[in-house]
Design a protein around this motif. Structure first.
Motif, PDB file in Angstrom:
ATOM      1  N   SER A  27       5.068  -1.603  -2.652  1.00 47.11           N
ATOM      2  CA  SER A  27       4.340  -1.905  -3.886  1.00 47.11           C
ATOM      3  C   SER A  27       2.984  -2.500  -3.548  1.00 47.11           C
ATOM      4  O   SER A  27       2.788  -3.055  -2.464  1.00 47.11           O
ATOM      5  CB  SER A  27       5.144  -2.868  -4.764  1.00 47.11           C
ATOM      6  N   LEU A  28       2.064  -2.370  -4.476  1.00 47.94           N
ATOM      7  CA  LEU A  28       0.719  -2.909  -4.297  1.00 47.94           C
ATOM      8  C   LEU A  28       0.550  -4.188  -5.104  1.00 47.94           C
ATOM      9  O   LEU A  28       1.274  -4.413  -6.080  1.00 47.94           O
ATOM     10  CB  LEU A  28      -0.312  -1.885  -4.765  1.00 47.94           C
ATOM     11  N   PRO A  29      -0.399  -5.033  -4.717  1.00 50.31           N
ATOM     12  CA  PRO A  29      -0.744  -6.180  -5.570  1.00 50.31           C
ATOM     13  C   PRO A  29      -1.075  -5.700  -6.973  1.00 50.31           C
ATOM     14  O   PRO A  29      -1.644  -4.617  -7.154  1.00 50.31           O
ATOM     15  CB  PRO A  29      -1.957  -6.790  -4.857  1.00 50.31           C
ATOM     16  N   SER A  30      -0.737  -6.490  -7.969  1.00 48.58           N
ATOM     17  CA  SER A  30      -0.868  -6.062  -9.366  1.00 48.58           C
ATOM     18  C   SER A  30      -2.298  -5.698  -9.755  1.00 48.58           C
ATOM     19  O   SER A  30      -2.518  -4.900 -10.670  1.00 48.58           O
ATOM     20  CB  SER A  30      -0.343  -7.154 -10.301  1.00 48.58           C
ATOM     21  N   ALA A  31      -3.280  -6.252  -9.049  1.00 47.69           N
ATOM     22  CA  ALA A  31      -4.682  -5.981  -9.403  1.00 47.69           C
ATOM     23  C   ALA A  31      -5.169  -4.638  -8.883  1.00 47.69           C
ATOM     24  O   ALA A  31      -6.262  -4.192  -9.247  1.00 47.69           O
ATOM     25  CB  ALA A  31      -5.574  -7.096  -8.859  1.00 47.69           C
ATOM     26  N   PRO A  87      -7.814 -10.013   1.004  1.00 46.60           N
ATOM     27  CA  PRO A  87      -6.413 -10.010   1.460  1.00 46.60           C
ATOM     28  C   PRO A  87      -5.535  -9.026   0.690  1.00 46.60           C
ATOM     29  O   PRO A  87      -4.645  -8.393   1.274  1.00 46.60           O
ATOM     30  CB  PRO A  87      -5.961 -11.457   1.236  1.00 46.60           C
ATOM     31  N   TYR A  88      -5.779  -8.869  -0.614  1.00 51.05           N
ATOM     32  CA  TYR A  88      -4.982  -7.921  -1.397  1.00 51.05           C
ATOM     33  C   TYR A  88      -5.251  -6.481  -0.949  1.00 51.05           C
ATOM     34  O   TYR A  88      -4.326  -5.662  -0.834  1.00 51.05           O
ATOM     35  CB  TYR A  88      -5.279  -8.076  -2.884  1.00 51.05           C
ATOM     36  N   TYR A  89      -6.520  -6.166  -0.725  1.00 54.89           N
ATOM     37  CA  TYR A  89      -6.828  -4.811  -0.257  1.00 54.89           C
ATOM     38  C   TYR A  89      -6.296  -4.592   1.162  1.00 54.89           C
ATOM     39  O   TYR A  89      -5.876  -3.479   1.511  1.00 54.89           O
ATOM     40  CB  TYR A  89      -8.335  -4.536  -0.313  1.00 54.89           C
ATOM     41  N   ARG A  90      -6.312  -5.619   1.952  1.00 53.97           N
ATOM     42  CA  ARG A  90      -5.737  -5.502   3.299  1.00 53.97           C
ATOM     43  C   ARG A  90      -4.245  -5.175   3.213  1.00 53.97           C
ATOM     44  O   ARG A  90      -3.731  -4.318   3.939  1.00 53.97           O
ATOM     45  CB  ARG A  90      -5.957  -6.803   4.068  1.00 53.97           C
TER      46      ARG A  90
END
Length: 224
Positions: A109-113, A133-136
């Motif tokens: 799963s990906l970060p919600s943003a 960090p989320y894109y990483r």
């Protein structure tokens, strides 16, 4: 006054009055920074030279990550540590068509943003205003897979470009080397392209060639 403002929208309200009535005017202002540096993608991390990543896919093997777990995303403008989107595509021709792909596994799963759009089996886009960090996390979750029975042995090049509002990073590239396996049995063609041939033996003949045109072939071209 901010030396490196973030891209944003602002509204200015002007009001005039003559002590009896008043009127207001709203002015929308779009703030576009002029001196920001673009983000930098380093697919193999700070400890390795360059910004590219190299890995190996073994024929009929499991999917493999397309970036190092040491991946970094940096920006000299410390006031803006977020991305708005990121493009990922196989820049070399997809030698094995839809049998090979870059994708996000179903169990990840990906970060919600961040949202992912799978444009083709060989191209995808990550979108959403989110921190480095989320894109990483999103990039580390992406995989490469090839289900071809006899995959083309050419290297695959996957290109990454990060976008930060009006700025874009320099392309960073992952090179995938395909490691074929010897999974085909050789065969003898006694009369190419046919496997079998027919000869006639005449009584009194001392000797003759049974298959003068015979060849041995192996579909695994690296093992001849």
């Amino acid at each position: 006054v901010v030396s490196k403002p973030l891209p944003s929208n602002a509204s200015i309200i002007l009001t005039v009055s003559d002590c009896v009535s008043e009127s207001s005017l709203i002015i929308d202002v779009n703030i576009i920074p002029l001196n920001q540096n673009p983000p930098v993608l380093d697919l193999n991390g700070d400890s390795e030279p360059g910004t590219g990543f190299a890995t190996i896919f073994v024929e009929r093997g499991p999917p493999i990550p397309i970036v190092s777990t040491n991946l970094t995303i940096t920006d000299a403008d410390s006031d803006c540590l977020e991305l708005t989107s990121l493009d990922v595509w196989m820049s070399s021709s997809p030698h094995d068509g839809d049998q090979e792909s870059i994708y996000l596994p179903d169990d990840q799963s990906l970060p919600s943003a961040i949202n992912i759009t799978q444009l083709t089996p060989h191209r995808l886009t990550l979108e959403g205003v989110a921190s480095f960090p989320y894109y990483r996390m999103a990039l580390v979750a992406l995989m490469y897979s090839n289900a071809a029975d006899e995959p083309n042995a050419s290297d695959r090049i996957i290109t990454f470009v990060a976008h930060q509002y009006h700025l874009s990073s320099s392309p960073a590239m992952t090179t995938i080397t395909l490691d074929p396996i010897n999974d085909q049995s050789p065969r003898i063609l006694s009369n190419p392209p046919d496997e079998n041939s027919f000869v006639t033996y005449a009584e009194g003949t001392t000797c003759f060639r049974l298959a003068p045109n015979a060849v041995i072939e192996d579909m695994d071209s690296f093992d001849t």
